[in-house]
Structures are given as structure tokens and as C-alpha cells.
Enzyme design. Structure first.
Site, PDB file in Angstrom:
ATOM      1  N   LYS A 139       1.470  -1.501   0.005  1.00  0.00           N
ATOM      2  CA  LYS A 139      -0.238  -0.172  -0.298  1.00  0.00           C
ATOM      3  C   LYS A 139       0.948   1.478   0.094  1.00  0.00           C
ATOM      4  CE  LYS A 139      -4.567   1.321   2.273  1.00  0.00           C
ATOM      5  NZ  LYS A 139      -4.896   1.022   3.618  1.00  0.00           N
TER       6      LYS A 139
HETATM    7  O1  G3P Z   1      -9.076   2.239   4.407  1.00  0.00           O
HETATM    8  C1  G3P Z   1      -8.779   3.810   4.865  1.00  0.00           C
HETATM    9  C2  G3P Z   1      -9.172   3.615   6.398  1.00  0.00           C
HETATM   10  O2  G3P Z   1      -8.769   2.497   7.777  1.00  0.00           O
HETATM   11  C3  G3P Z   1      -9.499   4.980   6.577  1.00  0.00           C
HETATM   12  O3  G3P Z   1     -11.239   4.786   7.661  1.00  0.00           O
HETATM   13  O4  G3P Z   1     -12.220   5.428   8.917  1.00  0.00           O
HETATM   14  O5  G3P Z   1     -10.036   6.445   9.073  1.00  0.00           O
HETATM   15  O6  G3P Z   1     -11.433   7.257   7.268  1.00  0.00           O
HETATM   16  P1  G3P Z   1     -11.658   5.739   8.387  1.00  0.00           P
END
Ligand code: G3P
Length: 218
Positions: free
Chosen positions: A88
Site C-alpha cells: 500500500k
Molecule cells: O481504508 C482506509 C481507512 O482505514 C480509513 O478509514 O474511518 O479512518 O476514514 P477512516
């Protein structure tokens, strides 16, 4: 549409895998830190364990370097952990250059922190296997994240790009449904959002009635 779990929590990964709908896992440094994993050896061993649980699914492991040489060196080490590891890489200039290098050298990548169609085009040009638009964070800033999925899907179809759209930063079951409708190839979700798809009050009411009636002939 494939379902990935967006976590580094082994119990949740096992639960989703046992549920039978899991196609892969994505992690990021914040999710790894949340599990209290410290040191490169522990991090690498954690990725290996995730690969062994999911067996046939892609597992995204994120680099923390931000320069080309560092990203390539780190990505090579991550890719060597297990054949299912996808490196990634953040959507930055050296990240795009590194993704092209990885693509030319047979290492699959997931381009993360994508918030616009232009960034998604660059990721595809660099040969990324997956592009990760962050739906929830776009919603947080007052835009509709699922519209971006639709736009990228349209562009990739018109242009014949093979990069898969991996909708990330999913926060609820409706996000999953909208992403499926807008053409996402993959949704990476918290376990609660996947389990939320099960819920409907009429299912519960209907089942209670069926079980009650079943008593009449059993
Ligand atoms: O896959 C990306 C994710 O982990 C981010 O999620 O909820 O932190 O915006 P969030």
C-alpha cells in the site's frame, strides 16, 4: 464486489473469514497501532498471520517511507512476507513513481489516500492493482464520497484501465450498498458495517412468526 476487512484485529479477521464472505484485508499504520503492534519484526509477523488466516485473499500492507528509494526498499520487504501481500503506497509524487517501479517488477500495489478522480487516473497510469478512494473522509468534508466512486468507475471503463476500485473509509452498511451501485470492485469495511447488512426488522418479525408456527407441526 469483493469484501475486504479494514482492520488489523485478528479476532475480527477470523470472525469475518468464518462468516464466509471475506475476500481480503486492508491495514494502515493507524490500524496497526490500534492493535498495539510495535517494531518491524512484530509488524511483519502480524501481516504473515493475517495472510495465513485469510489464505486466498489479498492483504494490503502499508509503507511508511515517503521517498522513492525508501518506498521501494520497504515495499520489497513487505512483498517478501507472503505472495498475497499487496504493497500500500500513498498518493504522492514518489509514491506514483514507486508504484510504476513495483508494477514493472511484478509487485502489486494499492494506492491509498485517494480523494479525487485525477489522483485515481495517476494511480492507474502507474499500474496500481487497486486504487483506494476514502469515502467516509470525503463525506466528513461535506462532499459525497460515493459520487467519486461513480466518476472513477466511469473513467476507468471509458479508458480501459484495469486498476480495481477499492472503496475505503467505509463507515456504515449504506456506504457498502452505494459503492456496489456505483461500480466499486472492492469495499474495505469495518466488521460492523458488513454485519449491518444483515439487519432488517421484517426479517426478525418474519422469522419469529415462522418459528412460532413451526411449533404447531413439530
Ligand atoms: O481504508 C482506509 C481507512 O482505514 C480509513 O478509514 O474511518 O479512518 O476514514 P477512516
Amino acid at each position: 464486489m469483493k469484501f475486504f476487512l479494514d482492520t488489523a484485529n485478528l479476532a475480527q479477521i477470523k470472525e469475518a473469514n468464518d462468516f464466509g464472505v471475506l475476500d481480503g484485508v486492508t491495514t494502515n499504520p493507524s490500524l496497526m497501532a490500534k492493535e498495539g503492534i510495535k517494531g518491524q519484526e512484530a509488524v511483519f509477523s502480524h501481516y504473515k498471520t493475517i495472510c495465513e488466516i485469510v489464505k486466498n485473499g489479498d492483504i494490503s500492507a502499508e509503507v511508511v517511507s515517503t521517498d522513492f528509494d525508501g518506498i521501494v526498499a520497504e515495499g520489497k520487504k513487505l512483498a517478501a512476507i507472503h505472495p498475497n501481500i499487496v504493497v500500500k503506497v500513498p498518493m504522492i509524487k514518489d509514491g506514483v513513481k514507486a508504484m510504476k517501479w513495483f508494477s514493472d517488477n511484478g509487485i502489486r500495489t494499492n494506492c491509498t489516500l485517494v480523494f479525487s478522480a485525477g489522483q485515481a487516473i495517476l494511480a492507474a497510469k502507474a499500474g496500481a492493482k487497486y486504487v483506494s478512494p476514502f469515502i467516509g473522509r470525503i463525506d466528513d468534508s461535506g462532499w459525497d464520497g460515493t459520487q467519486l466512486i461513480e466518476q472513477i468507475s466511469r473513467i476507468y471503463t471509458i479508458q480501459g484501465f484495469e486498476t480495481e476500485i477499492l472503496a475505503a473509509s467505509i463507515r456504515n452498511p449504506l456506504h457498502i450498498i452505494k459503492c456496489a451501485e456505483m461500480g466499486a470492485d472492492v469495499c474495505t469495511c469495518p466488521l460492523d458495517s458488513i454485519l449491518g447488512l444483515l439487519k432488517h426488522p421484517l426479517t426478525d418479525i418474519g422469522l419469529a412468526k415462522f418459528l412460532e408456527d413451526a411449533k404447531k407441526f413439530s
